[in-house]
Scaffold this motif. Structure first.
Motif, mmCIF file in Angstrom:
data_model
loop_
_atom_site.group_PDB
_atom_site.id
_atom_site.type_symbol
_atom_site.label_atom_id
_atom_site.label_comp_id
_atom_site.label_asym_id
_atom_site.label_seq_id
_atom_site.Cartn_x
_atom_site.Cartn_y
_atom_site.Cartn_z
ATOM 1 N N ASP A 1 3.880 -4.535 -2.796
ATOM 2 C CA ASP A 1 4.774 -3.050 -2.321
ATOM 3 C C ASP A 1 3.870 -2.341 -1.266
ATOM 4 N N GLN A 2 2.615 -2.329 -1.651
ATOM 5 C CA GLN A 2 1.775 -1.676 -0.304
ATOM 6 C C GLN A 2 2.009 -2.226 0.853
ATOM 7 N N LEU A 3 1.726 -3.556 0.901
ATOM 8 C CA LEU A 3 1.799 -4.289 2.223
ATOM 9 C C LEU A 3 3.116 -4.293 2.753
ATOM 10 N N GLU A 4 4.217 -4.072 1.795
ATOM 11 C CA GLU A 4 5.711 -4.088 2.584
ATOM 12 C C GLU A 4 5.605 -2.648 3.258
ATOM 13 N N ILE A 5 4.982 -1.692 2.689
ATOM 14 C CA ILE A 5 5.015 -0.555 3.518
ATOM 15 C C ILE A 5 4.196 -0.436 4.764
ATOM 16 N N LEU A 6 3.206 -1.059 4.495
ATOM 17 C CA LEU A 6 2.240 -1.240 5.925
ATOM 18 C C LEU A 6 2.838 -1.996 6.808
ATOM 19 N N GLN A 7 3.847 -2.793 6.461
ATOM 20 C CA GLN A 7 4.387 -3.769 7.499
ATOM 21 C C GLN A 7 5.609 -2.925 8.196
#
Length: 487
Positions: free
Chosen positions: A219-225
């Motif tokens: 989920d953190q990676l999704e926000i970064l993307q």
């Protein structure tokens, strides 16, 4: 039933009342799905850390100049502010946000917190909250976002990437060139490493509660993307500042292998700036204020005390802040004796541990409780109840759940000396307000047996204590639906 009134005519109803609920407007639908507690000026963040005057001036100036003018040699629109726990990331971003607002620069913000309300702990309301704030700066953009919601009524159920395109980027394109004043500002995202996994409700009926199907890192990676998606689009008018600890998902995202062009500039508060001078200024100001309030002589502060504390802090503001809170919380011991005890506290962990002095300080404060281990057990239970049901977990309900004797004052007995670690509501507010914690680093310490030593409590022991107390409370019927805390 369709033929009941077939061919009927010349009839009327007496006292007919028709209840018709007006449908929500598109904007009202958006407002209902934001996380207002995540805004920089929310009531939930009223005690959030800020940089003291004359501290962190250089890093604030660096960030503010970049927000205003960018960097011609490195024109990316994202900056990653990182550093270990307690290095002051939230304080810096909070102060920079207020500086921008004070100077009339448009700002949107989202301050994640693992201790905050549900909206601040997951990704669910992230894009909607940003869209809501951007719309406050231009009426035509607000209208374009409302139109986008009207066109796609289920956009809130779609991925963050689709939400970013539908609610932010497409409306920005629609109003591009429609205003004489360009919309330029900054999007501040703090504590992204504290974003937990969003839970998916089990619709099969086979599970007792929501089951996460992803990891928090995903989920953190999704926000970064999604943030990279925005910063890469020329129509997005804001620079983006992201603050987090240097966890693996962030290191890999901002420093991908084989990627020649940098995704974002990096600013490391621990490596790029010497915090010792700022911590010295902070301690001098707080100790002078403390001396005046307590009417202490100038000699109350032991020689070289500040230098020793600065060295112990190792660049971590959380150490200095915890020391000052410990002295300010009204212990019966004389302040000089308390400070000397802190200065004499011996570290027992490996010298390779950069947090050894913070660990020793946490141990020293926890040991000031008459029953240190039971206090730690309460701390774990409070954290778990806050995560499960912040609305239910008022201080009074938590006390009824955890106290073995309902008529006792066990909470004060166990937590009374721990005000420097825990925000404890006033007695008059405990029916409506809950306990909260100053910094996540306390749980980093308590959940690592190599750091906290004898104060370590296994998770199954915490669970066992909670189940036992729930059984007792259910039998006594003291709490309203106590099982809602943990199911």
């Amino acid at each position: 039933m369709s033929k009941v009134f077939e061919r009927a005519h010349d009839f009327h109803f007496n006292n007919l009342v028709v209840n018709e609920q007006a449908s929500k407007s598109s904007w009202e639908k958006l407002e209902a799905l934001i996380a207002p507690e995540a805004l920089h000026d929310s009531a939930e963040r009223c005690d959030a850390p800020r940089c003291d005057p004359e501290t962190r001036v250089a890093v604030q100036d660096d960030l503010y100049t970049w927000i205003q003018h960018g960097d011609a040699e490195n024109p990316v629109k994202m900056k990653w502010v990182t550093g270990p726990a307690g290095s002051g990331k939230t304080a810096v971003l909070g102060s920079v946000t207020e500086l921008c607002i004070g100077n009339g620069l448009p700002v949107a913000s989202f301050f994640f917190s693992s201790f905050g309300s549900v909206g601040r702990r997951t990704k669910t309301a992230f894009v909607t909250t940003i869209a809501y704030q951007l719309a406050q700066h231009r009426q035509d953009l607000k209208e374009a976002i409302a139109a986008a919601i009207e066109s796609d009524g289920i956009v809130f159920k779609k991925t963050l990437h689709v939400q970013m395109e539908t609610l932010i980027l497409a409306p920005l394109r629609a109003v591009a060139g429609g205003s004489k004043t360009a919309l330029r500002g900054v999007l501040v995202v703090d504590g992204l490493d504290e974003c937990g996994v969003a839970e998916i409700h089990d619709k099969t009926g086979t599970g007792p509660r929501s089951q996460p199907v992803r990891t928090k890192e995903e989920d953190q990676l999704e926000i970064l993307q999604v943030l990279h998606q925005a910063s890469s689009d020329p129509v997005f008018p804001f620079r983006i500042i992201i603050a987090s600890r240097p966890e693996r998902v962030f290191r890999q995202f901002f420093n991908p292998e084989g990627y020649t062009a940098p995704i974002a500039q990096k600013l490391d508060l621990h490596e790029d700036y010497n915090a010792e001078a700022d911590i010295t200024t902070f301690l001098e100001a707080r100790f002078n204020q403390f001396r005046r309030v307590r009417n202490l002589p100038l000699s109350w502060l032991p020689p070289d005390a500040i230098q020793t504390l600065v060295a112990n802090a190792s660049g971590q503001f959380i150490y200095a802040a915890t020391v000052t809170r410990f002295l300010e919380m009204g212990h019966q011991d004389h302040p000089k004796a308390l400070l000397q005890a802190i200065l004499k506290t011996q570290t027992t962990t490996s010298s390779l541990n950069p947090l050894e002095h913070l660990d020793a300080l946490y141990s020293r404060i926890l040991n000031s409780s008459p029953d240190s281990l039971h206090s730690v057990l309460w701390i774990h239970c409070i954290q778990r109840s806050n995560s499960a049901s912040a609305e239910f977990a008022t201080a009074s309900n938590v006390q009824l759940l955890l106290q073995t004797d309902p008529e006792s004052n066990e909470a004060e007995y166990l937590l009374g000396n721990l005000h420097s670690l825990i925000r404890i509501p006033l007695p008059s507010e405990q029916a409506t307000s809950g306990y909260s914690f100053y910094h996540k680093s306390l749980f980093d310490f308590l959940e690592n047996p190599e750091r906290c030593g004898k104060q370590y409590i296994q998770r199954d022991k915490v669970s066992g204590f909670i189940w036992d107390r729930l059984h007792q409370v259910c039998a006594s019927k003291l709490l309203p639906s106590p099982l809602s805390l943990f199911f």
